[in-house]
Design a protein around this motif. Structure first.
Motif, PDB file in Angstrom:
ATOM      1  N   LYS A   1       2.732  -0.747 -13.187  1.00  0.00           N
ATOM      2  CA  LYS A   1       1.372  -0.964 -13.671  1.00  0.00           C
ATOM      3  C   LYS A   1       0.677  -2.091 -12.921  1.00  0.00           C
ATOM      4  O   LYS A   1      -0.463  -1.980 -12.544  1.00  0.00           O
ATOM      5  CB  LYS A   1       1.393  -1.272 -15.168  1.00  0.00           C
ATOM      6  N   ASP A   2       1.386  -3.198 -12.733  1.00  0.00           N
ATOM      7  CA  ASP A   2       0.766  -4.364 -12.111  1.00  0.00           C
ATOM      8  C   ASP A   2       1.502  -4.727 -10.830  1.00  0.00           C
ATOM      9  O   ASP A   2       2.273  -5.677 -10.789  1.00  0.00           O
ATOM     10  CB  ASP A   2       0.761  -5.550 -13.079  1.00  0.00           C
ATOM     11  N   LYS A   3       1.265  -3.946  -9.801  1.00  0.00           N
ATOM     12  CA  LYS A   3       1.963  -4.161  -8.526  1.00  0.00           C
ATOM     13  C   LYS A   3       1.638  -5.528  -7.937  1.00  0.00           C
ATOM     14  O   LYS A   3       2.445  -6.103  -7.228  1.00  0.00           O
ATOM     15  CB  LYS A   3       1.592  -3.064  -7.524  1.00  0.00           C
ATOM     16  N   LYS A   4       0.465  -6.047  -8.216  1.00  0.00           N
ATOM     17  CA  LYS A   4       0.058  -7.325  -7.629  1.00  0.00           C
ATOM     18  C   LYS A   4       0.964  -8.468  -8.066  1.00  0.00           C
ATOM     19  O   LYS A   4       1.139  -9.432  -7.337  1.00  0.00           O
ATOM     20  CB  LYS A   4      -1.394  -7.624  -7.978  1.00  0.00           C
ATOM     21  N   SER A   5       1.566  -8.365  -9.241  1.00  0.00           N
ATOM     22  CA  SER A   5       2.450  -9.428  -9.721  1.00  0.00           C
ATOM     23  C   SER A   5       3.758  -9.465  -8.941  1.00  0.00           C
ATOM     24  O   SER A   5       4.545 -10.390  -9.098  1.00  0.00           O
ATOM     25  CB  SER A   5       2.735  -9.252 -11.207  1.00  0.00           C
TER      26      SER A   5
ATOM     27  N   PHE B   1       0.806  -1.216   0.000  1.00  0.00           N
ATOM     28  CA  PHE B   1       0.000   0.000   0.000  1.00  0.00           C
ATOM     29  C   PHE B   1       0.844   1.274   0.000  1.00  0.00           C
ATOM     30  O   PHE B   1       0.394   2.319  -0.465  1.00  0.00           O
ATOM     31  CB  PHE B   1      -0.984   0.002   1.173  1.00  0.00           C
ATOM     32  N   GLU B   2       2.075   1.182   0.486  1.00  0.00           N
ATOM     33  CA  GLU B   2       2.973   2.337   0.484  1.00  0.00           C
ATOM     34  C   GLU B   2       3.857   2.372  -0.767  1.00  0.00           C
ATOM     35  O   GLU B   2       4.731   3.222  -0.886  1.00  0.00           O
ATOM     36  CB  GLU B   2       3.835   2.331   1.750  1.00  0.00           C
ATOM     37  N   ALA B   3       3.646   1.418  -1.677  1.00  0.00           N
ATOM     38  CA  ALA B   3       4.404   1.318  -2.934  1.00  0.00           C
ATOM     39  C   ALA B   3       5.904   1.244  -2.701  1.00  0.00           C
ATOM     40  O   ALA B   3       6.699   1.793  -3.454  1.00  0.00           O
ATOM     41  CB  ALA B   3       4.054   2.473  -3.868  1.00  0.00           C
ATOM     42  N   LYS B   4       6.313   0.535  -1.629  1.00  0.00           N
ATOM     43  CA  LYS B   4       7.737   0.313  -1.362  1.00  0.00           C
ATOM     44  C   LYS B   4       8.202  -0.915  -2.130  1.00  0.00           C
ATOM     45  O   LYS B   4       7.394  -1.733  -2.565  1.00  0.00           O
ATOM     46  CB  LYS B   4       7.964   0.093   0.138  1.00  0.00           C
ATOM     47  N   ALA B   5       9.520  -1.052  -2.222  1.00  0.00           N
ATOM     48  CA  ALA B   5      10.089  -2.207  -2.923  1.00  0.00           C
ATOM     49  C   ALA B   5       9.566  -3.504  -2.298  1.00  0.00           C
ATOM     50  O   ALA B   5       9.426  -3.576  -1.086  1.00  0.00           O
ATOM     51  CB  ALA B   5      11.615  -2.166  -2.838  1.00  0.00           C
ATOM     52  N   PRO B   6       9.247  -4.445  -3.115  1.00  0.00           N
ATOM     53  CA  PRO B   6       9.442  -4.493  -4.567  1.00  0.00           C
ATOM     54  C   PRO B   6       8.265  -3.954  -5.378  1.00  0.00           C
ATOM     55  O   PRO B   6       8.268  -4.046  -6.603  1.00  0.00           O
ATOM     56  CB  PRO B   6       9.601  -5.980  -4.831  1.00  0.00           C
ATOM     57  N   PHE B   7       7.278  -3.393  -4.723  1.00  0.00           N
ATOM     58  CA  PHE B   7       6.081  -2.965  -5.434  1.00  0.00           C
ATOM     59  C   PHE B   7       6.294  -1.717  -6.273  1.00  0.00           C
ATOM     60  O   PHE B   7       5.983  -1.701  -7.446  1.00  0.00           O
ATOM     61  CB  PHE B   7       4.917  -2.779  -4.449  1.00  0.00           C
TER      62      PHE B   7
END
Length: 177
Positions: A102-106, A92-98
């Protein structure tokens, strides 16, 4: 010098890639074998132009991978060490590895591996990761190489330096003493 670490997540992803890649390659090969332009060679003495059994080849490829894990005495990181609240927070904080992709869920497989590596590195440092995606590069006590070749070059350069120091000390021992 090197202990091979892996996890159920890595093993599962590698197996999935092996199955997909080998299946695609066998399909392409069998298509070429069936090409009418090669019909003249369809004779028993041209064994290389026989269709390959996809299921047998995939099973063999996965078996080779498991032999590799066994021969390298891969230490399997436990999925029980995954800090799920931390992984969700990173998502949710878009930290690594996210990150901002485009597709953070992957990225969840990488996040699970990163969580296991963080736990392992807290008591067994340093940890070296070979990964081309760079998701592990900003971690404390986790060092990332993009390719296995880069890692091997680093290891070999350390060996060369060590050998040079040993040789120097050997020849200058009486002066050093």
């Amino acid at each position: 010098k090197v202990h091979h670490l892996s996890s159920e997540v890595v093993v599962g992803e590698v197996e999935r890639h092996i199955k997909k890649d080998v299946s695609e390659a066998i399909g392409s090969f069998n298509k070429v074998v069936d090409d009418r332009r090669l019909a003249i060679f369809r004779d028993k003495k041209y064994r290389q132009l026989q269709q390959l059994d996809e299921e047998i080849m995939v099973t063999e490829a996965v078996s080779i991978f498991h032999t590799y894990l066994s021969e390298t005495k891969a230490f399997m990181l436990s999925i029980d060490t995954i800090d799920l609240p931390s992984v969700i927070s990173d998502y949710f904080e878009a930290k690594a590895p996210f990150g901002i992709k485009k597709d953070k869920k992957s990225e969840f497989p990488d996040a699970f591996n990163l969580s296991m590596l963080r736990k392992y590195a807290a008591h067994n440092r340093p940890v070296i990761v070979v990964s081309g995606d760079g998701d592990f590069s900003d971690e404390k006590d986790i060092f990332c190489f993009k390719t296995l070749g880069e890692l091997l070059d680093a290891i070999n350069s350390q060996n060369e330096i060590t050998d040079k120091v040993k040789e120097y000390v050997k020849h200058k021992r009486k002066y050093i003493f």
